[in-house]
Motif scaffolding. Structure first.
Motif, mmCIF file in Angstrom:
data_model
loop_
_atom_site.group_PDB
_atom_site.id
_atom_site.type_symbol
_atom_site.label_atom_id
_atom_site.label_comp_id
_atom_site.label_asym_id
_atom_site.label_seq_id
_atom_site.Cartn_x
_atom_site.Cartn_y
_atom_site.Cartn_z
ATOM 1 N N ILE A 287 -4.659 -36.099 10.235
ATOM 2 C CA ILE A 287 -4.125 -35.808 11.565
ATOM 3 C C ILE A 287 -2.631 -35.485 11.477
ATOM 4 O O ILE A 287 -2.147 -34.527 12.103
ATOM 5 C CB ILE A 287 -4.389 -36.987 12.524
ATOM 6 N N LYS A 288 -1.881 -36.252 10.691
ATOM 7 C CA LYS A 288 -0.458 -35.951 10.530
ATOM 8 C C LYS A 288 -0.270 -34.619 9.809
ATOM 9 O O LYS A 288 0.576 -33.800 10.212
ATOM 10 C CB LYS A 288 0.249 -37.068 9.768
ATOM 11 N N MET A 289 -1.049 -34.390 8.757
ATOM 12 C CA MET A 289 -0.932 -33.135 8.013
ATOM 13 C C MET A 289 -1.226 -31.931 8.913
ATOM 14 O O MET A 289 -0.548 -30.901 8.839
ATOM 15 C CB MET A 289 -1.887 -33.153 6.817
ATOM 16 N N ALA A 290 -2.225 -32.080 9.791
ATOM 17 C CA ALA A 290 -2.574 -30.994 10.709
ATOM 18 C C ALA A 290 -1.441 -30.689 11.681
ATOM 19 O O ALA A 290 -1.302 -29.550 12.150
ATOM 20 C CB ALA A 290 -3.841 -31.352 11.480
ATOM 21 N N SER A 291 -0.632 -31.681 11.990
ATOM 22 C CA SER A 291 0.488 -31.451 12.913
ATOM 23 C C SER A 291 1.660 -30.760 12.232
ATOM 24 O O SER A 291 2.542 -30.210 12.907
ATOM 25 C CB SER A 291 0.962 -32.791 13.502
ATOM 26 N N VAL A 314 -5.616 -31.238 17.011
ATOM 27 C CA VAL A 314 -4.197 -31.486 16.747
ATOM 28 C C VAL A 314 -3.400 -30.201 16.975
ATOM 29 O O VAL A 314 -3.734 -29.143 16.425
ATOM 30 C CB VAL A 314 -3.994 -31.990 15.299
ATOM 31 N N SER A 315 -2.344 -30.294 17.755
ATOM 32 C CA SER A 315 -1.471 -29.154 18.000
ATOM 33 C C SER A 315 -0.400 -29.067 16.915
ATOM 34 O O SER A 315 0.085 -30.089 16.415
ATOM 35 C CB SER A 315 -0.794 -29.283 19.365
ATOM 36 N N LYS A 320 -3.749 -24.784 17.036
ATOM 37 C CA LYS A 320 -4.475 -26.059 17.013
ATOM 38 C C LYS A 320 -5.376 -26.129 15.783
ATOM 39 O O LYS A 320 -5.885 -25.111 15.313
ATOM 40 C CB LYS A 320 -5.318 -26.226 18.280
ATOM 41 N N THR A 321 -5.584 -27.355 15.300
ATOM 42 C CA THR A 321 -6.438 -27.612 14.135
ATOM 43 C C THR A 321 -7.435 -28.708 14.476
ATOM 44 O O THR A 321 -7.064 -29.734 15.059
ATOM 45 C CB THR A 321 -5.593 -28.049 12.915
ATOM 46 N N LEU A 322 -8.687 -28.483 14.113
ATOM 47 C CA LEU A 322 -9.715 -29.499 14.274
ATOM 48 C C LEU A 322 -9.682 -30.432 13.071
ATOM 49 O O LEU A 322 -9.646 -29.974 11.924
ATOM 50 C CB LEU A 322 -11.103 -28.861 14.356
#
Length: 578
Positions: A287-291, A314-315, A320-322
């Motif tokens: 989740i952090k990496m996706a941000s 995640v924006s 955005k990334t799932l």
């Protein structure tokens, strides 16, 4: 999806086990419809991914209890995956008391497990994979790692059993973690021989320690129904810390966001219209990496064994990334469909399908392969060691009853004051009044470095160890969380405040009611040391032998009383239900 005669009979069996009268047409019809709905996933779009992760070498169906403690700290509080029980069901819209509720939570586990039966198994997974591929031409099957470790047969065949099973399953792309505990030479052998031309083994963050060269391909580019697709690999970043460094002495790992961003830009430049990261970071890290990294459409995640029915969106600076995670033990298969038009993703559909062995007939070819793999070892695996009167499971931030059994056994067999057992998330469950087989013990302990240790430690050192593990789990920055749950403790009680700073979380450590003294020396049993010195000191003694010795002597194991800490400051946290 229509039900075959055999599948309908399976539905009848489930209905009967649930207490439904077999002459009740409405009940049978409802059960059949529920089964059909679960596995009836209409094709959506034109790019398709199938994803499993953390199967931990479980070739046969198993029981697996989800956690009742999965605490979220800081920004993760109240966010998936840190919801358990009813709170998880409410957040994702699953009705309590249903087969889906059983799949995704610990609620009424014993009753529901006896009703719905075992989950997973490669033969049942193979059936589901084939069905989905039949409706999704060009679907890419991704293995998120932790595949070649976790069972007796994987240990004794040096991972070959799982390599053969994954080739038969049709895996297209893989990224690793526990695979590295077979040693660098063995991993390279499999990748360069067994997988050559068949499976893309990708890991953008594994490089040589000397010149920083890529050890494996960082990504693969594929065509899916005329759409160019990139899959980038992200191996577990803390492998040399969580597992023995001496097994991969010449490789570095890490998170490497900047390098990942360069690769995303590179594959986009090469025409990739869909970019997916196949990750073994753990969901909070993903989740952090996706941000932070733009241009990723989805992260297919693993490591933390979170069976999450819906993606976390995640924006980031690029859109955005799932972020998904597909559980463990072949219990789930993720299905991610993209609608790609005009060179861009226009929409998606995601389902995380529970693999119920009673509802999916075994694929004949895979079943035959599994039987062949296991045949030379059946006698060893099937040794009856004892009978358990209580439920045995491993999962949860602080302890599980199978972990408790292990520390109880180690303290008694080794004559220790207290015992530590690693906070491993892998390990199957066993229902009450079941035989404990040697296979079940190996399901909890089978690693290439499961040496049994007895060490003299000062009270100060015990505190240091506990604090270090607590920070790995509860550091508010996911990039400092190195995986696993809290070390399981036998003999010693303690309190923990997960919200405190590093070094201040563990208090009130006591042995037989008396405070642990910083300057006093205690005999501490443990297993799976990561240092070569501890390995040498063990004399080659393996933990499964100690546990098996204890079980043979007991013959009947009474329900284990969990030694869990007094938890401070977590009132109202939706990731805990005690």
């Amino acid at each position: 999806m229509s039900l075959s005669r055999r599948e309908f009979l399976n539905v009848l069996a489930v209905a009967s086990a649930a207490g439904m009268a077999l002459d009740a047409p409405d009940a049978l019809a409802a059960s059949a419809r529920a089964t059909s709905r679960m596995y009836d996933v209409p094709r959506y779009g034109n790019v398709h991914f199938l994803h499993f992760t953390d199967c931990h070498a479980q070739l046969l169906p198993v029981y697996f209890r989800e956690p009742n403690v999965n605490l979220g700290i800081g920004e993760a509080n109240g966010r998936l995956p840190h919801l358990v029980g009813d709170r998880l069901l409410k957040a994702v819209g699953i009705k309590p008391g249903t087969i889906e509720a059983h799949a995704f939570t610990y609620l009424d586990f014993e009753k529901a497990a006896r009703t719905y039966g075992k989950v997973g198994g490669f033969a049942h997974m193979a059936t589901l994979v084939k069905r989905l591929r039949a409706s999704r031409p060009g679907a890419i099957l991704c293995d998120g790692g932790d595949t070649w470790q976790g069972s007796g047969t994987a240990l004794w065949t040096n991972g070959q059993d799982m390599v053969d099973a994954c080739l038969a399953l049709g895996v297209d792309v893989m990224t690793p973690h526990w695979e590295m505990t077979l040693g660098a030479d063995r991993v390279k052998e499999i990748v360069e021989k067994d997988f050559k031309g068949k499976v893309d083994f990708v890991a953008q963050n594994i490089k040589t320690t000397d010149f920083g060269d890529q050890v494996f391909a960082p990504y693969t580019l594929r065509e899916a129904n005329g759409v160019k697709v990139a899959v980038i690999g992200q191996a577990f970043p803390y492998t040399p810390i969580a597992n023995p460094r001496y097994m991969v002495p010449d490789w570095t790992f890490g998170i490497q966001d900047e390098h990942l961003q360069q690769l995303v830009d590179e594959v986009r430049g090469k025409g990739a219209q869909v970019v997916v990261v196949l990750s073994h970071n753990g969901m909070d890290v993903d989740i952090k990496m996706a941000s932070r990294v733009r241009g990723i459409d989805a992260i297919l995640g693993g490591h933390t064994h979170d069976g999450i029915p819906v993606p976390v969106i995640v924006s980031n600076a690029g859109g955005k990334t799932l972020v998904t995670n597909a559980g463990s033990n072949t219990k789930f298969l993720g299905v991610l469909d993209f609608d790609v038009r005009g060179g861009k993703v226009q929409g998606y559909q995601y389902k995380l399908l529970p693999v119920f062995a009673n509802l999916l007939p075994a694929d004949a070819e895979m079943a035959a392969l599994v039987q062949k793999i296991r045949a030379p070892y059946e006698a060893k695996l099937g040794e009856k060691l004892a009978r358990t009167e209580g439920l045995l499971y491993r999962r949860g931030n602080f302890n599980g009853t199978f972990d408790q059994l292990i520390v109880d056994a180690l303290m008694e067999v080794r004559g220790a004051d207290l015992a530590f057992s690693p906070g491993f998330r892998w390990g199957t469950s066993l229902l009450p009044n079941s035989e404990i087989l040697m296979e079940h013990v190996l399901d909890q302990t089978a690693t290439t470095y499961s040496y049994s240790t007895l060490t003299e430690m000062s009270g100060e050192m015990i505190k240091t160890v506990m604090e270090d593990v607590a920070d790995n789990l509860f550091n508010p920055d996911p990039y400092y969380q190195q995986g696993g749950d809290m070390v399981r403790v036998g003999g010693m009680t303690y309190a923990i405040d997960p919200m405190k700073p590093a070094g201040q979380r563990i208090t009130d450590m006591r042995l037989k009611g008396q405070p642990i003294e910083a300057g006093k020396t205690y005999k501490v049993a443990g297993w799976a040391p990561v240092s070569e010195e501890a390995k040498a000191a063990s004399g080659g003694r393996m933990v499964w032998d100690d546990v098996a010795t204890w079980l043979r002597d007991k013959k009947v194991v009474t329900p284990r009383k969990l030694n869990t800490p007094r938890i401070i400051g977590m009132e109202g946290n939706p990731g805990i239900a005690l």
